[in-house]
Design a protein around this motif. Structure first.
Motif, PDB file in Angstrom:
ATOM      1  N   SER A  51       0.824  -1.207   0.000  1.00 32.53           N
ATOM      2  CA  SER A  51       0.000   0.000   0.000  1.00 32.53           C
ATOM      3  C   SER A  51       0.861   1.260   0.000  1.00 32.53           C
ATOM      4  N   ALA A  52       0.242   2.379  -0.346  1.00 31.11           N
ATOM      5  CA  ALA A  52       0.944   3.661  -0.410  1.00 31.11           C
ATOM      6  C   ALA A  52       1.539   4.052   0.937  1.00 31.11           C
ATOM      7  N   LYS A  53       0.954   3.534   2.001  1.00 34.54           N
ATOM      8  CA  LYS A  53       1.460   3.812   3.352  1.00 34.54           C
ATOM      9  C   LYS A  53       2.928   3.441   3.488  1.00 34.54           C
ATOM     10  N   TYR A  54       3.369   2.425   2.752  1.00 33.21           N
ATOM     11  CA  TYR A  54       4.740   1.935   2.888  1.00 33.21           C
ATOM     12  C   TYR A  54       5.650   2.383   1.747  1.00 33.21           C
ATOM     13  N   ASP A  55       5.157   3.259   0.871  1.00 35.92           N
ATOM     14  CA  ASP A  55       6.039   3.858  -0.127  1.00 35.92           C
ATOM     15  C   ASP A  55       7.001   4.807   0.575  1.00 35.92           C
ATOM     16  N   PHE A  56       8.157   5.036  -0.021  1.00 35.30           N
ATOM     17  CA  PHE A  56       9.055   6.058   0.508  1.00 35.30           C
ATOM     18  C   PHE A  56       8.502   7.440   0.164  1.00 35.30           C
ATOM     19  N   PRO A  57       8.789   8.445   0.986  1.00 32.65           N
ATOM     20  CA  PRO A  57       8.106   9.735   0.850  1.00 32.65           C
ATOM     21  C   PRO A  57       8.348  10.460  -0.461  1.00 32.65           C
ATOM     22  N   GLU A  58       9.488  10.253  -1.072  1.00 33.38           N
ATOM     23  CA  GLU A  58       9.784  10.930  -2.328  1.00 33.38           C
ATOM     24  C   GLU A  58      10.111   9.904  -3.409  1.00 33.38           C
ATOM     25  N   GLN A  59       9.503  10.083  -4.587  1.00 32.97           N
ATOM     26  CA  GLN A  59       9.805   9.195  -5.701  1.00 32.97           C
ATOM     27  C   GLN A  59      11.149   9.580  -6.310  1.00 32.97           C
ATOM     28  N   ARG A  60      11.954   8.557  -6.627  1.00 34.30           N
ATOM     29  CA  ARG A  60      13.264   8.825  -7.208  1.00 34.30           C
ATOM     30  C   ARG A  60      13.758   7.604  -7.954  1.00 34.30           C
ATOM     31  N   GLU A  61      14.748   7.793  -8.791  1.00 36.62           N
ATOM     32  CA  GLU A  61      15.369   6.690  -9.511  1.00 36.62           C
ATOM     33  C   GLU A  61      16.501   6.108  -8.653  1.00 36.62           C
ATOM     34  N   PRO A  62      16.670   4.793  -8.662  1.00 38.38           N
ATOM     35  CA  PRO A  62      17.749   4.198  -7.864  1.00 38.38           C
ATOM     36  C   PRO A  62      19.116   4.388  -8.489  1.00 38.38           C
ATOM     37  N   ASN A  63      20.124   4.513  -7.640  1.00 43.15           N
ATOM     38  CA  ASN A  63      21.508   4.495  -8.127  1.00 43.15           C
ATOM     39  C   ASN A  63      22.236   3.224  -7.708  1.00 43.15           C
ATOM     40  N   GLN A  64      21.529   2.376  -6.932  1.00 42.83           N
ATOM     41  CA  GLN A  64      22.079   1.078  -6.531  1.00 42.83           C
ATOM     42  C   GLN A  64      20.922   0.087  -6.425  1.00 42.83           C
ATOM     43  N   LYS A  65      21.093  -1.078  -7.031  1.00 46.67           N
ATOM     44  CA  LYS A  65      20.058  -2.116  -6.983  1.00 46.67           C
ATOM     45  C   LYS A  65      20.666  -3.405  -6.445  1.00 46.67           C
ATOM     46  N   TYR A  66      19.902  -4.086  -5.625  1.00 44.64           N
ATOM     47  CA  TYR A  66      20.325  -5.406  -5.170  1.00 44.64           C
ATOM     48  C   TYR A  66      19.141  -6.359  -5.232  1.00 44.64           C
ATOM     49  N   MET A  67      19.447  -7.636  -5.211  1.00 39.83           N
ATOM     50  CA  MET A  67      18.425  -8.674  -5.338  1.00 39.83           C
ATOM     51  C   MET A  67      18.634  -9.720  -4.245  1.00 39.83           C
ATOM     52  N   ILE A  68      17.538 -10.127  -3.628  1.00 37.86           N
ATOM     53  CA  ILE A  68      17.559 -11.280  -2.735  1.00 37.86           C
ATOM     54  C   ILE A  68      17.152 -12.482  -3.565  1.00 37.86           C
ATOM     55  N   ALA A  69      18.096 -13.363  -3.840  1.00 35.95           N
ATOM     56  CA  ALA A  69      17.862 -14.549  -4.667  1.00 35.95           C
ATOM     57  C   ALA A  69      17.578 -15.729  -3.746  1.00 35.95           C
ATOM     58  N   SER A  70      16.373 -16.257  -3.826  1.00 38.19           N
ATOM     59  CA  SER A  70      15.977 -17.277  -2.855  1.00 38.19           C
ATOM     60  C   SER A  70      15.017 -18.270  -3.461  1.00 38.19           C
ATOM     61  N   THR A  71      14.732 -19.301  -2.703  1.00 37.29           N
ATOM     62  CA  THR A  71      13.647 -20.231  -2.996  1.00 37.29           C
ATOM     63  C   THR A  71      12.650 -20.127  -1.848  1.00 37.29           C
ATOM     64  N   PRO A  72      11.413 -20.581  -2.035  1.00 35.38           N
ATOM     65  CA  PRO A  72      10.405 -20.426  -0.980  1.00 35.38           C
ATOM     66  C   PRO A  72      10.788 -21.107   0.332  1.00 35.38           C
ATOM     67  N   ARG A  73      10.384 -20.474   1.429  1.00 39.67           N
ATOM     68  CA  ARG A  73      10.568 -20.999   2.784  1.00 39.67           C
ATOM     69  C   ARG A  73      12.035 -21.072   3.187  1.00 39.67           C
ATOM     70  N   SER A  74      12.803 -20.090   2.763  1.00 38.11           N
ATOM     71  CA  SER A  74      14.240 -20.059   3.069  1.00 38.11           C
ATOM     72  C   SER A  74      14.601 -18.996   4.099  1.00 38.11           C
ATOM     73  N   GLY A  75      13.621 -18.259   4.594  1.00 35.89           N
ATOM     74  CA  GLY A  75      13.902 -17.169   5.517  1.00 35.89           C
ATOM     75  C   GLY A  75      14.139 -15.843   4.825  1.00 35.89           C
ATOM     76  N   SER A  76      13.932 -15.809   3.510  1.00 38.73           N
ATOM     77  CA  SER A  76      14.220 -14.589   2.744  1.00 38.73           C
ATOM     78  C   SER A  76      13.273 -13.447   3.089  1.00 38.73           C
ATOM     79  N   THR A  77      12.034 -13.756   3.438  1.00 31.75           N
ATOM     80  CA  THR A  77      11.098 -12.688   3.797  1.00 31.75           C
ATOM     81  C   THR A  77      11.507 -12.018   5.092  1.00 31.75           C
ATOM     82  N   LEU A  78      11.924 -12.811   6.070  1.00 27.50           N
ATOM     83  CA  LEU A  78      12.404 -12.255   7.336  1.00 27.50           C
ATOM     84  C   LEU A  78      13.581 -11.327   7.093  1.00 27.50           C
TER      85      LEU A  78
END
Length: 243
Positions: free
Chosen positions: A12-39
């Motif tokens: 929901s919009a409640k959890y958006d960051f306050p200002e929209q912007r383009e990223p200068n750094q991207k990362y990825m959490i590479a996982s399979t289900p039930r691996s603790g990745s959500t935590l």
């Protein structure tokens, strides 16, 4: 306006960051289900410095809900909107991805939107336990403690064997993808997350933002561990039947 409930309230919009912007750094959490990745993802989000890494390209749930919320009609616009809304003020964007979702990005030609500089690979040593957790979650439709169970799980040896095969194939798929990706990789394990979380979190944060403090800044819904005595009972039954 679509109502987002349970775990999907995080979109929901409640959890958006306050200002929209383009990223200068991207990362990825590479996982399979039930691996603790959500935590792990939630704890990274709480720092306020590491984006809001959710499964934005999960075409079975998260992506459907986010598209409905944003009211966008094409994938390119969707990706751009997610990037702008979920990039933290310091310019960092994170996304959590399972193997099928990575395949979706590649097959639709949208992977370039999320190609990361860094990858956090989350794995689980006890793959039988992971398979059991996946079967229970799939049967109950409760994939997080922010949701309620919709059914009572039923033990089936074949279902666990199938889940185990799916998870092993998923890890093999990640092996192939990560060999081709021009990104640095840090691996952490579910068992370490559960046993001694803070040092693991510190290592991940230092990998993503070296030398920067990463204390909790945001208040997000708390996740609770879902494993119960049922998981241990099913594991004993499965190991006896397949010994």
């Amino acid at each position: 306006m679509i109502e987002l409930t349970g775990q999907f309230a995080l979109l929901s919009a409640k959890y958006d960051f306050p200002e929209q912007r383009e990223p200068n750094q991207k990362y990825m959490i590479a996982s399979t289900p039930r691996s603790g990745s959500t935590l792990l993802a939630m704890k990274l989000w709480e720092t306020g410095l590491l984006g809001a890494p959710l499964e934005y390209v999960n075409v079975q749930s998260w992506m459907v809900a986010m598209i409905a919320r944003l009211q966008v009609g094409d994938l390119r616009t969707y990706c751009q909107k997610v990037l702008s809304l979920r990039t933290s003020p310091n310019g960092v964007f994170g996304i959590k991805v399972h193997p099928a979702q990575m395949d979706f990005l590649i097959n639709t030609g949208t992977v370039h939107h999320f190609l990361p500089k860094q990858v956090i690979r989350v794995r689980r040593r006890d793959t039988v336990g992971q398979a059991i957790s996946l079967v229970i979650a799939s049967q109950t439709r409760q994939f997080s403690s922010l949701e309620s169970a919709r059914a009572e799980p039923v033990y089936r040896t074949a279902a666990i064997t199938q889940a185990l095969s799916t998870l092993r194939k998923g890890e093999a798929i990640w092996d192939e993808h990560l060999q081709r990706m021009a990104a640095s990789v840090h691996t952490c394990w579910y068992e370490d997350l559960i046993d001694n979380f803070e040092p693991v979190l510190d290592q991940v944060c230092d990998f993503l933002l070296p030398g920067q403090p990463h204390k909790r800044q945001l208040n997000l819904p708390a996740l609770e561990r879902q494993a119960s005595s049922r998981n241990a009972e099913w594991r004993d039954m499965y190991m006896q039947e397949t010994r």
